[in-house]
Design a protein around this motif. Structure first.
Motif, mmCIF file in Angstrom:
data_model
loop_
_atom_site.group_PDB
_atom_site.id
_atom_site.type_symbol
_atom_site.label_atom_id
_atom_site.label_comp_id
_atom_site.label_asym_id
_atom_site.label_seq_id
_atom_site.Cartn_x
_atom_site.Cartn_y
_atom_site.Cartn_z
ATOM 1 N N GLN A 31 0.831 -1.198 0.000
ATOM 2 C CA GLN A 31 0.000 0.000 0.000
ATOM 3 C C GLN A 31 0.861 1.241 0.000
ATOM 4 O O GLN A 31 2.008 1.216 0.427
ATOM 5 N N ARG A 32 0.281 2.323 -0.478
ATOM 6 C CA ARG A 32 0.938 3.598 -0.291
ATOM 7 C C ARG A 32 1.008 3.879 1.213
ATOM 8 O O ARG A 32 0.086 3.477 1.934
ATOM 9 N N PRO A 33 2.011 4.544 1.792
ATOM 10 C CA PRO A 33 3.069 5.222 1.040
ATOM 11 C C PRO A 33 4.279 4.315 0.756
ATOM 12 O O PRO A 33 5.197 4.753 0.088
ATOM 13 N N GLN A 34 4.253 3.069 1.235
ATOM 14 C CA GLN A 34 5.434 2.219 1.021
ATOM 15 C C GLN A 34 5.660 1.926 -0.455
ATOM 16 O O GLN A 34 6.779 1.694 -0.888
ATOM 17 N N ILE A 35 4.576 1.880 -1.204
ATOM 18 C CA ILE A 35 4.673 1.554 -2.622
ATOM 19 C C ILE A 35 4.330 2.788 -3.457
ATOM 20 O O ILE A 35 3.244 3.348 -3.330
ATOM 21 N N THR A 36 5.232 3.174 -4.294
ATOM 22 C CA THR A 36 4.961 4.245 -5.244
ATOM 23 C C THR A 36 4.207 3.656 -6.428
ATOM 24 O O THR A 36 4.659 2.683 -7.034
ATOM 25 N N ARG A 37 3.039 4.204 -6.739
ATOM 26 C CA ARG A 37 2.357 3.769 -7.963
ATOM 27 C C ARG A 37 2.889 4.645 -9.088
ATOM 28 O O ARG A 37 2.438 5.782 -9.237
ATOM 29 N N GLY A 38 3.858 4.098 -9.792
ATOM 30 C CA GLY A 38 4.445 4.933 -10.832
ATOM 31 C C GLY A 38 5.278 4.099 -11.789
ATOM 32 O O GLY A 38 5.332 2.866 -11.673
ATOM 33 N N THR A 39 5.894 4.770 -12.719
ATOM 34 C CA THR A 39 6.696 4.085 -13.725
ATOM 35 C C THR A 39 8.064 3.731 -13.146
ATOM 36 O O THR A 39 8.430 4.186 -12.066
ATOM 37 N N VAL A 40 8.806 2.936 -13.882
ATOM 38 C CA VAL A 40 10.125 2.497 -13.436
ATOM 39 C C VAL A 40 10.998 3.689 -13.038
ATOM 40 O O VAL A 40 11.680 3.651 -12.017
ATOM 41 N N GLU A 41 10.945 4.753 -13.825
ATOM 42 C CA GLU A 41 11.805 5.904 -13.516
ATOM 43 C C GLU A 41 11.408 6.592 -12.224
ATOM 44 O O GLU A 41 12.208 7.320 -11.640
ATOM 45 N N GLU A 42 10.179 6.389 -11.797
ATOM 46 C CA GLU A 42 9.714 7.075 -10.577
ATOM 47 C C GLU A 42 9.982 6.265 -9.307
ATOM 48 O O GLU A 42 9.756 6.744 -8.200
ATOM 49 N N ILE A 43 10.417 5.027 -9.476
ATOM 50 C CA ILE A 43 10.660 4.174 -8.308
ATOM 51 C C ILE A 43 12.148 4.237 -7.966
ATOM 52 O O ILE A 43 12.997 3.934 -8.809
ATOM 53 N N THR A 44 12.441 4.603 -6.750
ATOM 54 C CA THR A 44 13.849 4.713 -6.372
ATOM 55 C C THR A 44 14.431 3.332 -6.104
ATOM 56 O O THR A 44 13.705 2.375 -5.794
ATOM 57 N N ALA A 45 15.743 3.248 -6.214
ATOM 58 C CA ALA A 45 16.433 1.989 -5.930
ATOM 59 C C ALA A 45 16.208 1.578 -4.477
ATOM 60 O O ALA A 45 16.084 0.387 -4.168
ATOM 61 N N GLU A 46 16.142 2.572 -3.593
ATOM 62 C CA GLU A 46 15.914 2.270 -2.167
ATOM 63 C C GLU A 46 14.549 1.623 -1.972
ATOM 64 O O GLU A 46 14.393 0.658 -1.217
ATOM 65 N N GLU A 47 13.537 2.157 -2.674
ATOM 66 C CA GLU A 47 12.202 1.565 -2.533
ATOM 67 C C GLU A 47 12.197 0.135 -3.095
ATOM 68 O O GLU A 47 11.610 -0.777 -2.505
ATOM 69 N N TRP A 48 12.845 -0.028 -4.221
ATOM 70 C CA TRP A 48 12.955 -1.377 -4.820
ATOM 71 C C TRP A 48 13.503 -2.370 -3.792
ATOM 72 O O TRP A 48 12.935 -3.440 -3.567
ATOM 73 N N ASP A 49 14.606 -1.982 -3.156
ATOM 74 C CA ASP A 49 15.240 -2.878 -2.180
ATOM 75 C C ASP A 49 14.318 -3.165 -0.995
ATOM 76 O O ASP A 49 14.261 -4.305 -0.514
ATOM 77 N N ARG A 50 13.593 -2.147 -0.543
ATOM 78 C CA ARG A 50 12.721 -2.338 0.623
ATOM 79 C C ARG A 50 11.569 -3.289 0.277
ATOM 80 O O ARG A 50 11.200 -4.162 1.059
#
Lengths: 252, 250
Positions: free
Chosen positions: B95-114
Motif C-alpha cells: 500500500q501507499r506510502p510504502q509503494i509508489t504507484r508509478g513508472t520504473v523511472e519514478e521508483i527509487t532503488a531504495e524503494e525497490w530494495d525495501r
C-alpha cells in the motif's frame, strides 16, 4: 455438517475411477449425487452402494456426446432431487477406455472425431443442459476435468491432449459468460492417475513418479479434496482457473 | 470437527486485512494460529479476538525481512506448541506510502530494495526458519501469497516483480521439499478491499474485468487458504491459484 449439505451434483463418468471417487467424497460432505455414465449398469450399481451406505444417489445411463441424453440427464436429476447445484464434467475417453497411442498421422480419423465428441463436445453439451436451471437459481458450480498432458504435451496422444486443451479454453470462456449469473467454472488437471482398470498394471502408473515433487503413484482419492473445494462455497470467488493436482509435475 | 484441527499455522502479516481473515478462519477450523506481524499491538488484538471467539492464537511480533526475527518466530512457536504444520507467507508491502504507484523511472532503488526485502526475502527467510522442523516431521504446508498483478501486469514494477518472484520460489521450493511431504503453493488474490482506511468504493476499478462482478474482500480468500492448509490438498504442490473472481485466467 458437511461442506456440501443440500447440494445436488451430477458427475459424468461417475460410475467408476476418478468420477466415483468424487461422488463418494461429495456424499461424505452431504451432497446428493447423480452418477451419469455410459455404462448405466455400473452407474446404478455404484449408486446402490452409496444408497446402502446411507447416501443419496441416482445412477443414469448417459452418453455425454448425445444432446438428447444430456437433456434427459438434467430432467431426471431435477425430477428426483429438484435442483442441480454442481456438474463435474469428468466423462472422457481416457485411461479406462481403449484408444490409440500413436503419432499424429497414425491416429484414425474416426477415433479423433470420437475423442473430441466425448471429451470436448460432451463438456459443451452437459454444460448447455444444466445452464438454464443454474442461471435461474443464480448459482452453480462446474468443474471440467482437463489433464496434465495439456501442459507437458504428452506425445502419441494428440487427439486426447487436444481435447483436454479445448476443455481449458472452454472453462475460461464459460467462466466469463456465466459469472454474472453466479455460476463458477473451474478445471482440474490430474496427473496420470491409477484408476482401476483391467488393462493397466500398477507399474505402468509409476512411470511419472520421477517427474513429481511428491514421488508416488497418483490415486483417484488424491483429487477428491480439490473436487470438494470447487463444489463448495469455499471457492465462490474463484472462476476460470485450472488447478493441476498431480503431485507437482506441472507447475502452473 | 474442523478441517484444521490441531494444526499449528503461522500467518505472517496476520494482524490485519487478508492475513487476519486467514487467521480467523483457520482458528474457526480448529487450528492454533500464530499471528506473526510487524505491528505487535495489532497482532495482540487479533490474537485476543480469536481467543474471545473460543479459538487459540498467539501474537509473535516479527519482521519477516530480518533473519534473526524469523528464526525467533519459529523458535517461539515450537516452544509454545512444539510443532509447525503450516506457514502462510502473507506479510508484504503493497500500500501507499510504502509503494509508489508509478513508472520504473519514478521508483527509487531504495524503494525497490525495501519491497524486495519484505515481499521476497521475507518468504525466503520464513521458509528457511520453518523447514528444518517440517522436514524432520515429514509434513508441512506452505502458502505464499502472490498477486493477480503478476498475471495482468497492472501495477508498478517493484510490486509485480516481487510477486512474480514469489511464484518462482513456490515452484522451485515445491520440487525441493516434496520428498518430505511438504507442499508449497501460492494464492494470487485480485485487488482486495483490505485497507480499513479505504471503503469499498475505492476498489471498484477491477470489477468490470471479473467474471463475478463485485468487490473482492479478505474473506473471499479464506476458503482457498483452508484448502491449502488442510490434508485435502496433500497431492497438490507447486501451483498458483488465482482467487480474483475470474479476472486473470490461469
Amino acid at each position: 455438517m458437511g461442506r456440501l449439505d443440500d447440494r445436488v451434483i451430477i458427475v459424468t463418468g461417475g460410475a467408476a475411477g476418478i468420477g466415483r471417487a468424487f461422488a463418494d467424497g461429495f456424499v461424505r460432505e452431504g451432497a446428493s449425487v447423480v452418477l451419469a455414465d455410459i455404462n448405466g449398469e455400473q452407474a446404478e450399481r455404484s449408486a446402490e452402494e452409496i444408497r446402502q451406505a446411507g447416501g443419496q444417489a441416482l445412477g443414469l445411463t448417459v452418453d455425454v456426446s448425445d444432446q438428447a441424453q444430456t437433456e434427459t440427464m438434467v430432467a431426471e436429476t431435477l425430477s428426483r432431487f429438484g435442483k442441480v447445484t454442481g456438474l463435474v464434467n469428468n466423462a472422457a475417453i481416457a485411461i479406462r477406455v481403449r484408444h490409440t497411442r500413436a503419432p499424429l498421422e497414425e491416429i484414425p480419423l474416426d477415433e479423433f472425431d470420437r475423442m473430441l465428441a466425448v471429451n470436448l463436445k460432451g463438456v459443451f453439451l452437459c454444460s448447455r443442459a444444466v445452464l438454464p436451471h443454474m442461471k435461474e437459481q443464480g448459482y452453480g458450480k462446474i468443474i471440467n476435468m482437463s489433464s496434465g498432458t495439456f501442459f507437458n504435451g504428452r506425445e502419441n496422444l494428440v487427439h486426447y491432449v487436444a481435447s483436454k486443451g479445448g476443455v481449458i479454453a472452454f472453462t475460461r470462456v464459460l467462466a466469463r459468460e456465466a459469472g454474472p449469473s453466479g455460476i463458477r467454472v473451474n478445471s482440474i488437471a490430474p496427473g496420470l492417475t491409477a484408476s482401476e482398470t483391467e488393462e493397466h498394471s500398477l507399474e505402468e502408473f509409476a512411470v511419472r513418479i520421477p517427474n513429481r515433487a511428491i514421488k508416488r503413484i497418483e490415486v483417484p482419492e488424491d483429487l477428491v479434496g480439490a473436487g470438494i473445494f470447487f463444489m463448495s462455497a469455499e471457492s465462490d470467488f474463484i472462476s476460470g482457473q485450472t488447478l493441476a493436482v498431480d503431485g507437482g509435475v506441472v507447475v502452473h | 470437527m474442523g478441517k484444521l484441527d490441531e494444526r499449528v499455522i503461522i500467518v505472517t502479516g496476520g494482524a490485519q486485512g487478508i492475513g487476519r481473515a486467514f487467521s480467523m478462519r483457520f482458528a474457526e477450523e480448529g487450528a492454533r494460529v500464530v499471528i506473526a506481524d510487524i505491528n505487535g499491538p495489532a497482532a495482540e488484538k487479533t490474537a485476543a479476538e480469536i481467543g474471545e471467539a473460543g479459538g487459540e492464537a498467539i501474537a509473535v511480533p516479527t519482521d519477516v525481512s530480518d533473519h534473526e526475527s524469523t528464526e525467533a518466530m519459529a523458535q517461539a512457536v515450537l516452544e509454545k506448541w512444539g510443532r509447525i504444520d503450516g506457514l502462510v507467507n502473507n506479510a508484504a508491502v503493497f500500500q501507499r506510502p510504502q509503494i509508489t504507484r508509478g513508472t520504473v523511472e519514478e521508483i527509487t532503488a531504495e524503494e525497490w530494495d525495501r519491497v524486495m526485502a519484505v515481499n521476497v526475502r521475507g518468504p525466503f527467510l520464513c521458509c528457511r526458519a520453518v523447514l528444518p522442523h517440517m522436514k524432520a516431521r515429514g509434513y508441512g504446508k506452505i502458502v505464499n501469497i502472490s498477486s493477480g498483478t503478476f498475471f495482468s501486469g497492472r501495477s508498478s514494477t517493484q510490486y509485480v516483480a516481487s510477486k512474480g518472484a514469489v511464484v518462482g520460489m513456490t515452484r522451485t521450493l515445491s520440487r525441493e521439499v516434496g520428498d518430505f511431504n511438504i507442499t508449497v503453493n501460492s494464492i494470487a488474490p485480485g485487488s482486495t478491499a483490505s485497507d480499513p482506511e479505504r471503503d469499498e468504493s475505492n476498489y471498484q476499478g477491477r470489477v468490470p474485468d471479473r467474471s463475478i462482478k463485485r468487490v473482492e474482500r479478505p474473506e473471499d480468500l479464506a476458503g482457498a487458504g483452508v484448502f491449502l492448509m488442510s490434508s485435502d490438498s496433500d497431492f497438490m504442490t507447486g501451483q498458483t491459484m488465482i482467487v480474483d473472481g475470474g479476472a486473470a485466467l490461469n
